[in-house]
Design a protein around this motif. Sequence first.
Motif, PDB file in Angstrom:
ATOM      1  N   ARG A  28       0.863  -1.187   0.000  1.00 19.25           N
ATOM      2  CA  ARG A  28       0.000   0.000   0.000  1.00 19.25           C
ATOM      3  C   ARG A  28       0.897   1.234   0.000  1.00 19.25           C
ATOM      4  NH1 ARG A  28      -2.825  -0.903   4.347  1.00 19.25           N
ATOM      5  NH2 ARG A  28      -4.629  -1.809   3.304  1.00 19.25           N
ATOM      6  N   LEU A  29       0.742   2.097  -1.012  1.00 18.81           N
ATOM      7  CA  LEU A  29       1.592   3.278  -1.165  1.00 18.81           C
ATOM      8  C   LEU A  29       0.771   4.552  -1.036  1.00 18.81           C
ATOM      9  CD1 LEU A  29       3.716   2.237  -4.290  1.00 18.81           C
ATOM     10  CD2 LEU A  29       3.992   1.527  -1.910  1.00 18.81           C
ATOM     11  N   LEU A  30       1.408   5.592  -0.484  1.00 20.74           N
ATOM     12  CA  LEU A  30       0.801   6.922  -0.411  1.00 20.74           C
ATOM     13  C   LEU A  30       1.567   7.839  -1.352  1.00 20.74           C
ATOM     14  CD1 LEU A  30      -1.089   9.070   0.813  1.00 20.74           C
ATOM     15  CD2 LEU A  30       0.577   9.347   2.679  1.00 20.74           C
TER      16      LEU A  30
ATOM     17  N   THR B  40      -2.962   5.404  -2.690  1.00 19.22           N
ATOM     18  CA  THR B  40      -3.772   6.535  -2.250  1.00 19.22           C
ATOM     19  C   THR B  40      -3.097   7.811  -2.736  1.00 19.22           C
ATOM     20  OG1 THR B  40      -4.542   5.383  -0.261  1.00 19.22           O
ATOM     21  CG2 THR B  40      -4.708   7.789  -0.266  1.00 19.22           C
TER      22      THR B  40
ATOM     23  N   ASP C 145      -3.990  11.453   5.635  1.00 19.97           N
ATOM     24  CA  ASP C 145      -4.101  10.093   5.093  1.00 19.97           C
ATOM     25  C   ASP C 145      -3.120   9.158   5.785  1.00 19.97           C
ATOM     26  OD1 ASP C 145      -6.109  10.686   3.271  1.00 19.97           O
ATOM     27  OD2 ASP C 145      -4.733  11.064   1.606  1.00 19.97           O
ATOM     28  N   PHE C 146      -1.894   9.636   6.000  1.00 15.63           N
ATOM     29  CA  PHE C 146      -0.872   8.789   6.613  1.00 15.63           C
ATOM     30  C   PHE C 146      -1.270   8.360   8.019  1.00 15.63           C
ATOM     31  CE2 PHE C 146       2.981   7.943   9.019  1.00 15.63           C
ATOM     32  CZ  PHE C 146       3.624   7.041   8.180  1.00 15.63           C
TER      33      PHE C 146
ATOM     34  N   THR D 154      -4.281   5.537   7.930  1.00 15.32           N
ATOM     35  CA  THR D 154      -4.083   4.243   7.285  1.00 15.32           C
ATOM     36  C   THR D 154      -2.634   3.824   7.396  1.00 15.32           C
ATOM     37  OG1 THR D 154      -5.806   4.826   5.676  1.00 15.32           O
ATOM     38  CG2 THR D 154      -4.417   2.949   5.134  1.00 15.32           C
ATOM     39  N   SER D 155      -2.379   2.530   7.387  1.00 19.69           N
ATOM     40  CA  SER D 155      -1.020   2.003   7.417  1.00 19.69           C
ATOM     41  C   SER D 155      -0.484   1.886   5.995  1.00 19.69           C
ATOM     42  CB  SER D 155      -1.013   0.629   8.091  1.00 19.69           C
ATOM     43  OG  SER D 155       0.276   0.061   8.057  1.00 19.69           O
ATOM     44  N   TYR D 156       0.691   2.470   5.743  1.00 18.20           N
ATOM     45  CA  TYR D 156       1.306   2.436   4.415  1.00 18.20           C
ATOM     46  C   TYR D 156       2.667   1.744   4.468  1.00 18.20           C
ATOM     47  CZ  TYR D 156      -2.300   5.701   2.958  1.00 18.20           C
ATOM     48  OH  TYR D 156      -3.509   6.277   2.669  1.00 18.20           O
ATOM     49  N   ASP D 157       3.066   1.185   3.331  1.00 22.54           N
ATOM     50  CA  ASP D 157       4.354   0.514   3.221  1.00 22.54           C
ATOM     51  C   ASP D 157       5.436   1.427   2.645  1.00 22.54           C
ATOM     52  OD1 ASP D 157       3.528  -2.283   3.987  1.00 22.54           O
ATOM     53  OD2 ASP D 157       2.186  -1.947   2.291  1.00 22.54           O
TER      54      ASP D 157
ATOM     55  N   VAL E 215       5.957   5.853   1.081  1.00 24.91           N
ATOM     56  CA  VAL E 215       5.363   7.158   0.786  1.00 24.91           C
ATOM     57  C   VAL E 215       6.194   7.869  -0.277  1.00 24.91           C
ATOM     58  CG1 VAL E 215       4.595   9.366   1.725  1.00 24.91           C
ATOM     59  CG2 VAL E 215       4.541   7.325   3.166  1.00 24.91           C
TER      60      VAL E 215
END
Length: 233
Positions: free
Chosen positions: A4-6, A30, A41-42, A45-48, A50
């Motif tokens: 999952r990327l932001l 996202t 957003d960060f 949600t949990s991101y892998d 950014v």
Amino acid sequence: MKARLLLVEDDPEIARVVRDMLKRENYEVTWATTGLEGWEDFQSTSYDLVLVDLMLPEMDGLSLCKNIRWKSNVPIIIISARKEDEDKVEGLQLGADDYLAKPFSLIELKARIESLLRRWRRYEGKQFSEQKTEYVDGLTVFWDEQKVVMQCKEIPLTAKEFAILKVLLQNPNRIFSKSELYQHVWKQADADGLHTVTVHIRSLREKLEDPVKKPRFIRTVWGRGYQFIGEQK
């Protein structure tokens, strides 16, 4: 999904090209169009990983990198049209893992993302969750419960007081200005609430029985801000 990327980018043309490429590679993406939106957003949600542009409205990319790094060790790649060495150095010093100047190759971006994700997964695999941290002078913090105990007695902190204390505890000896604390805890880019920070710090000190002149935990660095000086057991 691979990860999952932001993506925080205010240029819609660039953002759509990058987002579409990443989705084709089976990433969940996202897209945030402002720094403040990206920060919100960060936190939700949990991101892998950014991806951050530097020139963003509401909150610039460097401030966003700094906020993210206070909270997480997640990989950060700066993508920016600003090619000056000073910007690159500052971004890396604030915790970014890589810097890619515009215009860039999508193939190169994809390769850098994959490389950072491999390292991040190895790092995560070595980590374990700390349930609590104990400090000299009787302070114990239970992270999952958001509970603070002082000399075996629970201290009733508000959510904002705990959030301020958490920022200071997780960055020992680093000096945080009132503006930085306000931006991080209240999630607002301006500094209209600096007095609010002062009030909350004063309340924290009273509850921890931590005098200003002889602090054990929170030191005031006059003209600069606050730092946590407690010694971990």
